[in-house]
Each structure stands twice: as C-alpha cells, then as structure tokens.
Write a protein that holds these residues in place. Sequence first.
Motif, short mmCIF file in Angstrom:
data_model
loop_
_atom_site.label_atom_id
_atom_site.label_comp_id
_atom_site.label_asym_id
_atom_site.label_seq_id
_atom_site.Cartn_x
_atom_site.Cartn_y
_atom_site.Cartn_z
N THR A 40 0.85 -1.19 0.00
CA THR A 40 0.00 0.00 0.00
C THR A 40 0.88 1.24 0.00
O THR A 40 1.76 1.38 0.85
CB THR A 40 -0.93 0.02 1.24
N ARG A 41 0.66 2.11 -0.95
CA ARG A 41 1.43 3.34 -1.10
C ARG A 41 0.65 4.50 -0.51
O ARG A 41 -0.48 4.78 -0.91
CB ARG A 41 1.72 3.59 -2.57
N VAL A 43 0.64 8.19 -0.39
CA VAL A 43 1.18 9.40 -1.01
C VAL A 43 0.88 10.60 -0.11
O VAL A 43 -0.27 10.85 0.24
CB VAL A 43 0.56 9.63 -2.40
N ASP A 74 5.22 7.86 0.74
CA ASP A 74 5.82 8.49 -0.45
C ASP A 74 5.54 10.00 -0.43
O ASP A 74 4.45 10.43 -0.79
CB ASP A 74 5.24 7.84 -1.71
N GLN A 76 5.36 13.53 -1.74
CA GLN A 76 5.29 14.16 -3.05
C GLN A 76 4.81 15.60 -2.90
O GLN A 76 3.68 15.94 -3.25
CB GLN A 76 4.34 13.38 -3.98
N GLN A 87 -1.24 12.56 -8.50
CA GLN A 87 -0.87 11.15 -8.55
C GLN A 87 -1.98 10.27 -7.98
O GLN A 87 -2.29 9.21 -8.52
CB GLN A 87 0.43 10.92 -7.80
N LEU A 88 -2.57 10.72 -6.88
CA LEU A 88 -3.66 9.95 -6.28
C LEU A 88 -4.86 9.90 -7.22
O LEU A 88 -5.49 8.84 -7.37
CB LEU A 88 -4.07 10.56 -4.94
N ALA A 91 -4.57 7.21 -9.76
CA ALA A 91 -4.29 5.85 -9.27
C ALA A 91 -5.48 4.92 -9.49
O ALA A 91 -6.64 5.35 -9.57
CB ALA A 91 -3.92 5.89 -7.79
N HIS A 96 -4.93 0.44 -2.70
CA HIS A 96 -3.49 0.32 -2.48
C HIS A 96 -2.71 1.58 -2.82
O HIS A 96 -1.48 1.57 -2.76
CB HIS A 96 -2.94 -0.89 -3.25
N THR A 97 -3.42 2.65 -3.17
CA THR A 97 -2.83 3.98 -3.27
C THR A 97 -3.75 4.94 -2.54
O THR A 97 -4.92 5.11 -2.94
CB THR A 97 -2.65 4.43 -4.73
N SER A 99 -3.88 8.63 0.28
CA SER A 99 -3.18 9.85 0.70
C SER A 99 -3.65 10.27 2.08
O SER A 99 -4.84 10.18 2.39
CB SER A 99 -3.43 11.01 -0.28
N GLY A 264 -8.81 8.33 -0.86
CA GLY A 264 -8.49 7.39 -1.92
C GLY A 264 -8.88 8.00 -3.25
O GLY A 264 -9.50 9.07 -3.29
#
Length: 331
Positions: A40-41, A43, A74, A76, A87-88, A91, A96-97, A99, A264
């Motif tokens: 899981t990222r 951001v 991450d 950013q 970026q989000l 996604a 799994h992405t 913020s 998300g």
Amino acid sequence: MTLPHQRPTRRQCLQSLLALAASGSLALPTGVRAADAAVTRLVLPHAVGSGVDAIARAMQGGLAKALGTSIVVDNQPGAGGIVGLQQLARATPDGHTLSLVSNNVVIIPSVYKSLPFQMPGDFTPVAVCGTTPMVLVMHPRWQVSDAQGLLALLKSKPGELTYGSGGNGTILHLAAELLLDETGTRARHIPYKGVGPMVTDLVGGQIDFAVIALPSAQPHIRSGALRAIGTTTPERVPAAKDIPTFVEQGLPGYVVDAWFALLGPKGLPAPVVQRLHAALATTFASPEVKEMMDRQGNVIRLGTPEQAAGYFRSEVDRYAAIVRKANVRLD
C-alpha cells in the motif's frame, strides 16, 4: 527488467508471485487474496518534516498491521499539494494507493485558477481522522515573546517582516494571512515547496516567522532555535501547556483549525472504504499509536466515510469564503 547480476527487489518478487497466482500457476495460501499481498502506497502531498508527515510516520506501522500489507510513505510535495494529489487522482481505485492530507486540499480550489482534478469529485474521502494544533513561531533575534509584542513589531515595520509557508494556498499560508487580516497588519509571504525547507530557513533566520504544526515546531522550541508566540487553538494544547493561545492573548477571533484525513482515488468500492475505515479505527486504538499522537498534540476524532464526503464539500465552500476575506493571492 532485472539484470542477471542484480538481486530482484521485494516489490519485483511480489509482482512475480501475483502474476503466477493470477495465471493459476501458483496457489496463494488459504484466505490470502492477490490484492492483500500488494504494497500500500501512502502518497503525502507534503514534505518530510511537516505535521502530516509526522502523523503518517506515527501511524504507519499500526496501519500496516491492521491492513495486513506493507505501507510505503511516499512524500510528493509541490504546488501546495497539487503534485501528490494528481498522482492519487490517477491511481487505480483498489485501496493500495491512498493519501493522508490536511486542510490544504480544500483550500487550493479557491487559490489556484485551474487544477488537474476536481476536489472532492475526483477522490473518495475515507475519514476525517482528527486535528493537529498549530503554533506561530518566530526567530529569536526578534525580542518578542507574546502576541502583543508581535503586533507591535508588525505595526512598526509594515510590510517588512517575512513569513514562510509550505506553499501558496496551504493552511499555513492562510493561517498567517488570517492573523494579518484580523489585526490590520502587513508582512511579506515567502512560499516554499514544503514545510521542511521553510523551517530550515526560519531556524537560520532567512525568514522572520511562520505558523506551523506543533509537531514540526516542538523540537526547535525546546532547543531555543525558535520562540513560540501562541497557538491558533481555542484552548491550550495538553502537549504544550506552557504555550498560550492567541485567544487568551486578546485575539478571540483568531482560531484556525488544522485537520487531517485519509483519501483514496475516485471510484473506491464501498467494501474497500469500509475495510480501510476499520483499519484506521484499529490503528488509532493502538496504545503505541495513541501515545505518539498524544505526544505530538494531535486530537483523534475519527468520523465515518459518509461524514467525510459531506465534510469535504462543506469545507471547500467554507474556505472559499475565508480566502476571499483574507484576500489571499498567488505570489
């Protein structure tokens, strides 16, 4: 592609295993789905050293355990949070992405003429998690120790003092502008690409003052590198009981809240949202995470996903009015 002399990374190993599982060549253990095995990222549209970054680091281990995945933080930063949020928005909505964000996300629509996404339309709010206290700090070369001393200095040097923020249209920018508007004073805004570089310059004396999250300020206040003038909270913060509020120093109208929330991308399925929300509840109930949140001065008030969706919409409207009142413009 992995060269023959290179060892594959953990992520590459995971991707290979998941590809085999998807093709039927490899059976995952009972009860484990392909999605559960992914990293899981998280951001962060904030720099290292910001208040949101401190919160993310504090909850990272607990959230990873609750979700059963590894979590990669991450950072950013850039353009008031636009870089990370873009970026989000792009996604895949699989959970799994994600913020961790602050008020910045509902302020920037009123400050920037155009954005590469709609707020909140291109996102799925999972929960507003709580609030983070903010404090105005000054470089100690100025012999100022309270709000009245700061106002006297600002009035004696109209437009000469400089204040920093993590970028145009951020809550830190707006918080300082609101103080200037409330008191009829002027100072020059110096926007940075993140809180970390701004604090470095503030400690070094390149700028004069700033409103920042208490967790980012506390080490420098304790060391004497920065002097705390007051918090923007309605009452004193338990984690910093020696710092008075601006309210008790004669400015009852100067209260600025800073909240943080989990987002998300648009289209996050309801079962995924509920799973993420349950993981947040488990994380913030952990004694270790609670202790770290308390030490930072954060107040956890975990709302529901339904409340988060309505709250984001109302906050966009509320901050639009505040931006107009404070006359915030891009520098």
